[in-house]
Design a protein around this motif. Structure first.
Motif, PDB file in Angstrom:
ATOM      1  N   LYS A   1     -76.501  88.197  38.299  1.00 33.87           N
ATOM      2  CA  LYS A   1     -76.532  87.830  39.464  1.00 33.87           C
ATOM      3  C   LYS A   1     -76.255  86.124  39.496  1.00 33.87           C
ATOM      4  CE  LYS A   1     -78.849  91.248  41.748  1.00 33.87           C
ATOM      5  NZ  LYS A   1     -78.095  91.749  42.862  1.00 33.87           N
ATOM      6  N   TRP A   2     -75.866  86.007  38.418  1.00 32.87           N
ATOM      7  CA  TRP A   2     -75.139  84.554  38.113  1.00 32.87           C
ATOM      8  C   TRP A   2     -73.908  83.989  39.936  1.00 32.87           C
ATOM      9  CZ3 TRP A   2     -74.024  83.787  31.856  1.00 32.87           C
ATOM     10  CH2 TRP A   2     -75.016  84.213  31.813  1.00 32.87           C
ATOM     11  N   ARG A   3     -74.464  83.126  40.125  1.00 34.86           N
ATOM     12  CA  ARG A   3     -73.222  82.033  40.769  1.00 34.86           C
ATOM     13  C   ARG A   3     -73.181  83.219  42.334  1.00 34.86           C
ATOM     14  NH1 ARG A   3     -70.737  83.006  35.503  1.00 34.86           N
ATOM     15  NH2 ARG A   3     -70.071  81.394  34.799  1.00 34.86           N
ATOM     16  N   GLN A   4     -74.380  82.841  42.883  1.00 38.76           N
ATOM     17  CA  GLN A   4     -74.585  83.581  43.858  1.00 38.76           C
ATOM     18  C   GLN A   4     -76.171  82.644  44.761  1.00 38.76           C
ATOM     19  OE1 GLN A   4     -75.607  87.929  44.202  1.00 38.76           O
ATOM     20  NE2 GLN A   4     -74.228  87.935  41.951  1.00 38.76           N
ATOM     21  N   GLY A   5     -75.978  81.730  44.013  1.00 39.32           N
ATOM     22  CA  GLY A   5     -77.128  81.057  45.369  1.00 39.32           C
ATOM     23  C   GLY A   5     -78.748  81.250  44.683  1.00 39.32           C
ATOM     24  N   TYR A   6     -79.155  82.244  43.854  1.00 42.81           N
ATOM     25  CA  TYR A   6     -79.844  82.858  44.000  1.00 42.81           C
ATOM     26  C   TYR A   6     -80.984  81.277  42.952  1.00 42.81           C
ATOM     27  CZ  TYR A   6     -79.650  87.564  45.040  1.00 42.81           C
ATOM     28  OH  TYR A   6     -78.601  88.639  46.014  1.00 42.81           O
ATOM     29  N   ALA A   7     -80.728  80.860  41.789  1.00 42.24           N
ATOM     30  CA  ALA A   7     -81.458  79.430  41.092  1.00 42.24           C
ATOM     31  C   ALA A   7     -81.266  78.701  42.227  1.00 42.24           C
ATOM     32  CB  ALA A   7     -80.459  79.847  40.214  1.00 42.24           C
TER      33      ALA A   7
ATOM     34  N   THR B   1     -73.762  73.909  31.788  1.00 44.97           N
ATOM     35  CA  THR B   1     -73.675  73.618  33.068  1.00 44.97           C
ATOM     36  C   THR B   1     -74.146  74.263  33.853  1.00 44.97           C
ATOM     37  OG1 THR B   1     -71.433  74.477  32.337  1.00 44.97           O
ATOM     38  CG2 THR B   1     -71.839  72.110  31.417  1.00 44.97           C
ATOM     39  N   GLY B   2     -74.302  75.490  33.847  1.00 47.50           N
ATOM     40  CA  GLY B   2     -74.662  75.865  35.208  1.00 47.50           C
ATOM     41  C   GLY B   2     -75.870  75.947  35.458  1.00 47.50           C
TER      42      GLY B   2
ATOM     43  N   ILE C   1     -86.242  93.046  39.937  1.00 49.02           N
ATOM     44  CA  ILE C   1     -86.388  92.056  39.130  1.00 49.02           C
ATOM     45  C   ILE C   1     -85.093  91.521  39.149  1.00 49.02           C
ATOM     46  CG2 ILE C   1     -87.151  90.688  37.121  1.00 49.02           C
ATOM     47  CD1 ILE C   1     -89.409  92.106  37.620  1.00 49.02           C
ATOM     48  N   ILE C   2     -84.624  90.247  39.410  1.00 44.48           N
ATOM     49  CA  ILE C   2     -83.848  89.530  39.238  1.00 44.48           C
ATOM     50  C   ILE C   2     -82.982  88.331  38.592  1.00 44.48           C
ATOM     51  CG2 ILE C   2     -82.178  90.565  40.878  1.00 44.48           C
ATOM     52  CD1 ILE C   2     -82.070  87.788  41.974  1.00 44.48           C
ATOM     53  N   GLY C   3     -84.909  88.137  37.781  1.00 44.23           N
ATOM     54  CA  GLY C   3     -84.803  86.610  37.546  1.00 44.23           C
ATOM     55  C   GLY C   3     -86.117  86.132  37.444  1.00 44.23           C
ATOM     56  N   SER C   4     -86.759  85.065  36.757  1.00 44.33           N
ATOM     57  CA  SER C   4     -88.166  84.959  36.660  1.00 44.33           C
ATOM     58  C   SER C   4     -87.715  82.984  36.369  1.00 44.33           C
ATOM     59  CB  SER C   4     -88.560  84.621  35.113  1.00 44.33           C
ATOM     60  OG  SER C   4     -88.116  84.541  34.614  1.00 44.33           O
ATOM     61  N   GLY C   5     -88.664  81.761  37.035  1.00 47.53           N
ATOM     62  CA  GLY C   5     -88.742  80.938  37.096  1.00 47.53           C
ATOM     63  C   GLY C   5     -90.218  80.436  37.080  1.00 47.53           C
ATOM     64  N   CYS C   6     -90.506  78.968  36.531  1.00 46.28           N
ATOM     65  CA  CYS C   6     -91.968  78.494  37.252  1.00 46.28           C
ATOM     66  C   CYS C   6     -91.990  77.192  37.542  1.00 46.28           C
ATOM     67  CB  CYS C   6     -91.864  78.735  35.559  1.00 46.28           C
ATOM     68  SG  CYS C   6     -90.768  76.859  34.094  1.00 46.28           S
ATOM     69  N   ILE C   7     -92.792  76.675  37.387  1.00 49.25           N
ATOM     70  CA  ILE C   7     -93.507  75.474  37.670  1.00 49.25           C
ATOM     71  C   ILE C   7     -94.524  75.862  36.665  1.00 49.25           C
ATOM     72  CG2 ILE C   7     -94.721  73.532  38.684  1.00 49.25           C
ATOM     73  CD1 ILE C   7     -92.013  73.729  39.855  1.00 49.25           C
ATOM     74  N   GLN C   8     -94.504  75.111  35.882  1.00 52.66           N
ATOM     75  CA  GLN C   8     -95.359  74.575  35.314  1.00 52.66           C
ATOM     76  C   GLN C   8     -95.204  72.825  33.944  1.00 52.66           C
ATOM     77  OE1 GLN C   8     -94.156  76.575  31.343  1.00 52.66           O
ATOM     78  NE2 GLN C   8     -92.291  76.019  30.920  1.00 52.66           N
TER      79      GLN C   8
ATOM     80  N   GLN D   1     -85.395  83.412  51.803  1.00 52.30           N
ATOM     81  CA  GLN D   1     -84.125  84.208  52.171  1.00 52.30           C
ATOM     82  C   GLN D   1     -84.193  85.928  51.619  1.00 52.30           C
ATOM     83  OE1 GLN D   1     -80.781  82.568  53.982  1.00 52.30           O
ATOM     84  NE2 GLN D   1     -80.294  84.783  55.268  1.00 52.30           N
ATOM     85  N   ARG D   2     -83.389  85.619  50.444  1.00 48.23           N
ATOM     86  CA  ARG D   2     -83.556  86.797  49.316  1.00 48.23           C
ATOM     87  C   ARG D   2     -84.436  86.838  48.169  1.00 48.23           C
ATOM     88  NH1 ARG D   2     -78.102  85.542  47.835  1.00 48.23           N
ATOM     89  NH2 ARG D   2     -78.844  83.546  46.984  1.00 48.23           N
TER      90      ARG D   2
END
Length: 177
Positions: free
Chosen positions: A101-107, A136-137, A74-81, A7-8
């Motif tokens: 951008k923490w604690r806004q549901g993006y992750a 913990t986040g 670019i507000i972050g990054s992520g992977c499948i590896q 969505q975002r």
């Protein structure tokens, strides 16, 4: 190379044009606190992009840059590896976000889309995630995704909390899989 959308967010495979944006995320000591413990240099980020491009070519998946649709930043990054970079290990999901951008549901939003890719496109049977025991986040994102705590194992040169989910748990949340 596969672009994913939520969505975002638009998740784009790392490319050379992402260097500055990725480095802005990875040079923040707070972002890297539980990952490597030290900020990345521009050279570190460039080397990471080169490694990721090679993995995309070899595996057909790796790291994406998270691009916020509203700002095109670019507000972050992520992977499948593969966990530990070894194809004998299960698929791993991971993420990091810019501090503002923490604690806004993006992750969680990005993780759901990457998990769908891992199970539905790659065809993985299980998906794991690891994090520093004090992060913990990140652990909350794993739990919201439906992953279950497995224990403490040594990965990435530290004792990490390991979370796992199976394809059955993904396809039928709330049921034993």
């Amino acid at each position: 190379m596969t672009i994913l959308t939520t969505q975002r967010l638009r998740l784009e495979p790392f490319n050379d044009s992402h260097l500055i944006g990725l480095n802005l995320v990875n040079r923040d000591p707070a972002v890297m606190r539980y990952i490597t413990g030290k900020p990345e240099t521009l050279e570190d980020t460039a080397a990471a992009i080169a490694r990721v491009k090679a993995r995309w070519a070899e595996w057909g998946f790796s790291w994406w840059s998270f691009i916020e649709l509203d700002s095109e930043e670019i507000i972050g990054s992520g992977c499948i590896q593969y966990l530990g970079g070894d194809t004998a290990n299960p698929l791993e999901i991971g993420w990091r976000l810019r501090q503002d951008k923490w604690r806004q549901g993006y992750a969680s939003e990005a993780a759901r889309r990457m998990a769908a890719f891992a199970f539905e496109t790659i065809g993985g049977d299980r998906l794991c995630a690891v994090c520093h025991q004090e992060n913990t986040g990140s652990a909350r994102v794993m739990q919201r995704l439906g992953m279950q705590f497995q224990g403490i194992e040594r990965w990435n040169e530290m004792d990490t909390a390991v979370y796992m989910m199976t394809r059955g748990e993904w396809e039928h949340p709330g049921q034993a899989g």
